[in-house]
Structures are given as structure tokens and as C-alpha cells.
Scaffold this motif. Structure first.
Motif, PDB file in Angstrom:
ATOM      1  N   ALA A  72      -1.970  -3.629  -8.713  1.00  0.00           N
ATOM      2  CA  ALA A  72      -2.312  -3.232  -7.238  1.00  0.00           C
ATOM      3  C   ALA A  72      -0.666  -3.767  -6.730  1.00  0.00           C
ATOM      4  CB  ALA A  72      -2.915  -3.429  -6.423  1.00  0.00           C
ATOM      5  N   HIS A  73      -0.282  -5.037  -6.967  1.00  0.00           N
ATOM      6  CA  HIS A  73       0.770  -5.907  -6.290  1.00  0.00           C
ATOM      7  C   HIS A  73       2.166  -5.147  -6.853  1.00  0.00           C
ATOM      8  CE1 HIS A  73       3.012  -9.108  -4.565  1.00  0.00           C
ATOM      9  NE2 HIS A  73       3.751  -9.431  -6.015  1.00  0.00           N
ATOM     10  N   ASP A 121       2.679  -1.519  -5.437  1.00  0.00           N
ATOM     11  CA  ASP A 121       3.071  -1.866  -3.900  1.00  0.00           C
ATOM     12  C   ASP A 121       4.539  -2.218  -3.737  1.00  0.00           C
ATOM     13  OD1 ASP A 121       2.399  -1.912  -0.955  1.00  0.00           O
ATOM     14  OD2 ASP A 121       2.790  -4.009  -1.309  1.00  0.00           O
ATOM     15  N   ASP A 122       4.978  -3.418  -4.771  1.00  0.00           N
ATOM     16  CA  ASP A 122       6.181  -3.581  -4.796  1.00  0.00           C
ATOM     17  C   ASP A 122       7.263  -2.343  -5.208  1.00  0.00           C
ATOM     18  OD1 ASP A 122       5.872  -6.064  -3.862  1.00  0.00           O
ATOM     19  OD2 ASP A 122       6.065  -7.002  -5.781  1.00  0.00           O
ATOM     20  N   ILE A 153      -2.773   3.605  -3.362  1.00  0.00           N
ATOM     21  CA  ILE A 153      -3.116   2.884  -4.473  1.00  0.00           C
ATOM     22  C   ILE A 153      -4.903   3.108  -4.423  1.00  0.00           C
ATOM     23  CG2 ILE A 153      -3.443   0.591  -5.813  1.00  0.00           C
ATOM     24  CD1 ILE A 153      -0.721  -0.178  -4.420  1.00  0.00           C
ATOM     25  N   LEU A 173      -0.755  -5.960   1.117  1.00  0.00           N
ATOM     26  CA  LEU A 173       0.142  -4.818   0.745  1.00  0.00           C
ATOM     27  C   LEU A 173       1.092  -4.504   1.619  1.00  0.00           C
ATOM     28  CD1 LEU A 173      -2.641  -2.028  -0.477  1.00  0.00           C
ATOM     29  CD2 LEU A 173      -1.276  -3.541  -1.889  1.00  0.00           C
ATOM     30  N   ARG A 174       2.557  -4.237   1.234  1.00  0.00           N
ATOM     31  CA  ARG A 174       3.596  -3.963   2.302  1.00  0.00           C
ATOM     32  C   ARG A 174       3.828  -2.666   2.527  1.00  0.00           C
ATOM     33  NH1 ARG A 174       8.876  -6.145  -0.075  1.00  0.00           N
ATOM     34  NH2 ARG A 174       8.109  -4.724  -1.855  1.00  0.00           N
ATOM     35  N   THR A 175       3.759  -1.719   1.310  1.00  0.00           N
ATOM     36  CA  THR A 175       4.016  -0.510   1.397  1.00  0.00           C
ATOM     37  C   THR A 175       2.801   0.632   1.533  1.00  0.00           C
ATOM     38  OG1 THR A 175       6.073  -0.611   0.557  1.00  0.00           O
ATOM     39  CG2 THR A 175       5.251   1.673   0.775  1.00  0.00           C
ATOM     40  N   ALA A 176       1.690   0.156   0.373  1.00  0.00           N
ATOM     41  CA  ALA A 176       0.517   1.276   0.157  1.00  0.00           C
ATOM     42  C   ALA A 176      -0.471   1.011   0.924  1.00  0.00           C
ATOM     43  CB  ALA A 176       0.328   0.997  -1.543  1.00  0.00           C
ATOM     44  N   GLN A 177      -1.381   2.034   1.067  1.00  0.00           N
ATOM     45  CA  GLN A 177      -2.568   1.940   1.550  1.00  0.00           C
ATOM     46  C   GLN A 177      -3.475   1.866   0.587  1.00  0.00           C
ATOM     47  OE1 GLN A 177      -3.666   4.073   5.255  1.00  0.00           O
ATOM     48  NE2 GLN A 177      -1.783   4.923   5.318  1.00  0.00           N
ATOM     49  N   LEU A 178      -4.612   1.057   0.626  1.00  0.00           N
ATOM     50  CA  LEU A 178      -5.700   1.052  -0.413  1.00  0.00           C
ATOM     51  C   LEU A 178      -6.644   2.070  -0.397  1.00  0.00           C
ATOM     52  CD1 LEU A 178      -6.531  -0.681  -2.609  1.00  0.00           C
ATOM     53  CD2 LEU A 178      -7.943  -1.977  -1.013  1.00  0.00           C
TER      54      LEU A 178
END
Length: 543
Positions: A38-39, A42-43, A49, A74-79
Motif C-alpha cells: 500500500a505504501h 501510494d508513493d 487502494i 497515505l499521501r495521495t490514495a484513499q483506502l
């Protein structure tokens, strides 16, 4: 004109590696693996995700709990939490599986629902009206609790072909109850691009909904089908890293992103992160314990590799003459293989890749090209043996080059024990400068014993050999002419703390072929440690 960056809700790149991708045979992520994947995603800059199915799988429940506890930021994605609609005999607010979706604290929930009448009636064993009520109640509850809801319409394309009215009613009820996206799923993976695009167009015309696409790869068309859906108007794509998934897999996230950005001019991930595509692909393969696919589009090691001399000649003039994009765009590189097909241009490009400049030495390039062709006609192959090729180049370029050692003789003895075990012992006699050195070592097999004896003989002169290890060993039998002995081609992969290199040996004896490759491996290591180290090896007397 390049398109402006898309806002996250203009186009959804949705990854389901941790749920659908984990259904691939042989893949089993630990919770720590899931957090690491996931990390990485997100990067890379994906928008969503999907973490798994909380409440259904303990590992997925733990994953969401650890994310909620702050182990993944998370910087960009939503879980996204994945789950199904309520049971037919329970209200949504009483269904434990639905409540587990809320307990996951995921801001987005994707619900899977039957959209094929045959599945509704035969697999789910309810009527269409009951299925619609299950969808409506579950979506309304989740939306009322502040969750964004996407609906995966399972078996949509097959269901639409069989009974389009029922398939569309599923979408209408879901969106009417608060779902943001109606995802059309090719669950059986049987669609072809033109047929699928026609269905997507018809759905958009008849509903006006925001449509997504989820494709399996059973026809080998998952990526093509995904792109066809986007060109037909879909603005939400569901993919998995490296195409992992059940049966033949899913649409490959990296191929889809590569095509969306470079071919359809849709900047679906931040431009500065696109060059991480290849690195993320390899890292996720490592976490999945699957060897990377060298021939994978965009990100594979061979995706921009050229073997034919004609290609190499053109690449010297302009790399884009034989590359559909600049490989650096997606974090990859151009590689040139030196084989019997190679000409001087191939060799010059490969030499530059290895850090050896042949541009001002056409005579040397010609000699080495001829030598490569002669050797490959006798069974050698330098495609995967860059270290052996670099040694060959060095010998041609440097008239003063002296090999760091010469093996005069060696002997390998196999001792078969009464308990069935076999122990190998190798004795190597070599000359280093004007000094003779003899060393004996044991190993579980003849190659391991020879490797150990070589190291032992050179250990005093090359202390850094302690950091070098044999990482892999491959042997292939090459059929010879009728009545002739078969050749054995051996590839030895060696590595130290900083790099990895491959050497090759060919002989009718597999042991001799192995010895040739092992000697090249040590000679290359000495060469790569610099001229001073090499000279010290040649000049230093034994103790």
C-alpha cells in the motif's frame, strides 16, 4: 497540447492488488506485506487502494485496524474496504459483514453485487427484487454513515448480454441509493475490446452514470479492454500490480497507467512519480515472492531491449526509432544484447552501457563483434552474461591486460557416503604472477567445492572476496551435431554488497563449463575493484 493534471475525482486509478491480486495462485501477503504494498502504491500516486475484505478475512481486518492506528499514512490514495451487500434475511444495520465495513474506518467502500439474472437466481437464490433491495439498503446505510460507495457490478457484461434490463436496474438502484461509481465487471474475463466498448457506450447513453471498468485477463485482453472502456467513456479503472489475480490475472496496473499517460495523454498519476513505475513493479513482485516478468510492457527488464543489429544501428541515430517511448519516462532503460545477430553498432551501444567507450575504436569493435559471433556459433551466449562480455572487451582494449590468475589444473572428487549423502572435494592449482598456489575445499556439490577452492586460493590477496557469493547457478544442455558430444552452457550469477553480475562458460563437460564461468566471475570482480587491486593481485607473493 498535453492535458493539465487531473483532479483525483476526474479520473480514478483504483488498485485492488491486496484483494483481487492476492487471489493469484501462490500469493499470500502477510499484514506487513500489505502495508508495504500500500505504501508503494501510494508513493506511485494511485487514487484508491483496496485493502481487502474486513470481517471476512482476519488478516484484512488486522490490516485496516493497523492503518486506523496510524501505521500507514497515505499521501495521495484513499483506502477502500471491499465487501458484499447485506444478506437477504438481515437488515443492513444488523448484518455483521456490513458492520465490519463501517468498523474498518475506511473512507471508501466498494460493494460487490450480482448483476447477471442467472447468478441472482441460481447462485444467490433470490429474486431480482430482493437483490435490488439488498443493494439499496446497504448502499444507503454506508452513505448515511459518511462513506463514499462504489458498486462492483459482478458479471455485468455477461448479464447485460443475457438480460440488459436487470443489469441496468442493478446500476440504477445502486446509484439512486448513493453509489458514486457503477463499475462494470468482466468477471469471467471473456470480453473482447470492440464488444466491450459497445456495451460501455450503451450503458453511458442509457444511464448517464459515472462508469468504471474491472477486467480479468482470461482472453489476454484485460489491458486492451480497460483502455477500450476508457476511450468509450469510463473514468474509473480497477487494476492490479503486474496483473496479479485469479486464473489468468487482471488488468496490469503499470501497463494501464503507462498507456493512459503516454498514449491517451491522461495524466492520471503525478508526472514526477511516473518514473517510479518500474521500481514499484519490481518491489511488489519481491513482496509477492514472484520473479519479475522481464517481458512485461513498460516496466519489464526486456521491455526496451534490442537484439537485432539493425535495431541497434537505428538507436545510435535516434533511440525513439525503435522505442515507442523514452524508457526513462517510466523508470526503465534501453538495453542492447550482444549476440550473433549483433553488428558493430550493437557492440558500441552495449559497451557504453557497461561503461566502456568504443566509439573511437572501430577496429576493436569489429574484432570483438567477430569474436562474439564465433563464440556464439560454438554455443556461448552473452545476452545474460554482461560480466563475461566486459572481460572480453577489456582484453581487446587493453594490450597490457593480464588475467589475475591462471588455473593450471584442478581435480574434483565425489565421496558417496553409506547414508546416501554426497560430499565433493576440489583441489585447484593456479598460478598468480610467478607464484603457484594450491588450495583444497569441500562443498555439497562439485561446483560449490570448486568455488570454495578458488576463494581459498585467493583469499589472502583479495580479502574483499569474503563479500562475494554465488547467488545463482543455471545449466543448459545444448544438443550438438549428430554423433557429437552435447555442450553444457553454464551461467553463474555472483553478487557482493553493491552489485550483481553474470558470467558464462561452455564445454562438453559441465564441470569445466562451470569452472570457466567461476573464473570469469572472480576475474570480473577483481577488474571491477579497480586497476590497483588487480595489480596487487598479480604482484603480491604468497605467504
Amino acid at each position: 497540447m498535453p492535458r493539465a493534471p487531473l483532479y483525483p475525482d476526474e479520473f480514478h486509478v483504483y488498485d485492488t492488488t491486496l484483494r483481487d491480486g492476492a487471489q493469484r495462485e501462490g500469493v499470500s501477503y502477510s499484514v506487513a506485506d500489505k502495508l508495504a504494498v500500500a505504501h508503494l502504491l501510494d508513493d506511485l500516486g494511485v487514487g484508491f487502494i483496496e485493502g481487502g475484505w474486513p470481517g471476512a478475512l482476519p488478516k484484512d481486518t488486522e490490516f485496516f485496524a493497523r492503518v486506523a492506528a496510524g501505521e500507514l499514512r497515505l499521501r495521495t490514495a484513499q483506502l477502500v474496504a471491499f465487501g458484499s451487500t447485506r444478506r437477504a434475511d438481515l437488515a443492513a444495520h444488523k448484518d455483521p459483514q456490513v458492520l465490519a465495513l463501517l468498523d474498518s474506518m475506511a473512507p471508501v467502500v466498494t460493494l460487490v453485487a450480482k448483476s447477471d439474472r442467472r447468478h441472482i437466481e441460481r447462485a444467490l437464490r433470490v429474486d431480482v427484487a430482493t437483490n435490488l433491495a439488498m443493494i439499496s439498503d446497504t448502499v444507503r446505510l454506508l452513505a448515511s454513515e459518511g462513506r463514499r460507495v462504489f458498486l462492483d457490478a459482478e458479471h455485468f457484461f455477461d448479464g447485460f448480454a443475457y438480460d440488459p434490463d436487470t443489469a441496468l436496474r442493478v446500476l440504477e438502484v445502486a446509484v439512486g441509493s448513493g453509489a458514486e461509481v457503477a463499475v462494470l465487471c468482466d468477471t469471467n474475463g471473456g470480453q473482447l475490446p470492440l464488444q466491450l466498448a459497445e456495451t460501455v457506450c450503451e450503458v453511458l447513453t442509457r444511464t448517464g452514470f459515472r462508469v468504471g471498468i474491472h477486467c480479468q485477463d482470461d482472453t489476454g485482453c484485460a489491458v486492451a479492454n480497460t483502455l477500450a472502456a476508457v476511450e468509450a467513456g469510463a473514468s474509473h479503472v480497477q487494476c492490479t500490480a503486474n496483473g496479479y489475480g485469479e486464473r489468468a490475472g487482471n488488468a496490469d496496473l503499470f501497463a494501464v497507467i503507462g498507456n493512459l499517460v503516454t498514449k491517451l495523454d491522461l495524466p492520471v498519476v503525478p508526472q514526477e512519480r511516473l518514473s517510479a513505475l518500474s521500481t514499484v513493479s519490481r518491489a511488489i513482485a519481491e513482496l509477492a515472492n514472484i520473479s519479475p516478468d522481464a517481458h512485461q510492457p513498460y516496466v519489464g527488464a526486456s521491455a526496451f531491449t534490442h537484439k537485432a543489429g539493425l535495431h541497434a544501428s537505428a538507436i545510435v541515430v535516434d533511440p525513439l526509432l525503435y522505442n515507442h517511448i523514452s524508457p526513462e519516462t517510466v523508470g526503465n532503460t534501453t538495453r542492447v544484447l550482444v549476440t550473433e545477430m549483433a553488428g558493430r553498432a550493437s557492440l558500441e551501444l552495449k559497451s557504453a552501457e557497461l561503461g566502456v567507450d568504443l566509439s573511437g575504436n572501430p577496429a576493436v569493435a569489429g574484432r570483438v563483434a567477430r569474436r562474439v559471433k564465433e563464440l556464439e556459433a560454438r554455443g556461448w551466449s552473452f545476452e545474460a552474461a554482461d560480466a563475461s562480455l566486459e572481460l572480453l572487451l577489456t582484453k581487446e582494449l587493453d594490450e597490457d591486460y593480464r588475467p589475475p590468475f591462471e588455473v593450471e589444473s584442478y581435480q574434483v572428487v565425489l565421496d558417496h557416503r553409506p547414508d546416501g549423502s554426497v560430499l565433493s572435494q576440489a583441489t585447484v592449482s593456479m598460478r598468480v604472477a610467478s607464484y603457484q598456489v594450491v588450495a583444497t575445499a569441500r562443498g555439497s556439490g562439485p561446483v560449490e567445492a570448486l568455488d570454495a577452492a578458488l576463494r581459498k586460493a585467493l583469499a589472502e590477496r583479495l580479502p574483499w572476496l569474503a563479500d562475494v557469493e554465488m547467488a545463482d547457478y543455471k545449466v543448459r544442455n545444448l544438443a550438438g551435431a549428430p554423433g557429437a558430444d552435447a555442450l553444457a552452457r553454464v551461467l553463474v550469477v555472483s553478487r557482493d554488497r553493491e552489485r550483481e553480475w553474470t558470467t558464462v562458460g561452455v564445454h562438453t563437460s559441465v564441470v569445466e563449463a562451470s569452472m570457466l564461468a567461476l573464473c570469469d566471475a572472480v576475474a570480473f570482480a577483481a577488474l571491477s575493484h579497480g586497476a590497483a587491486q588487480h595489480r596487487a593481485l598479480v604482484a603480491q607473493p604468497p605467504r
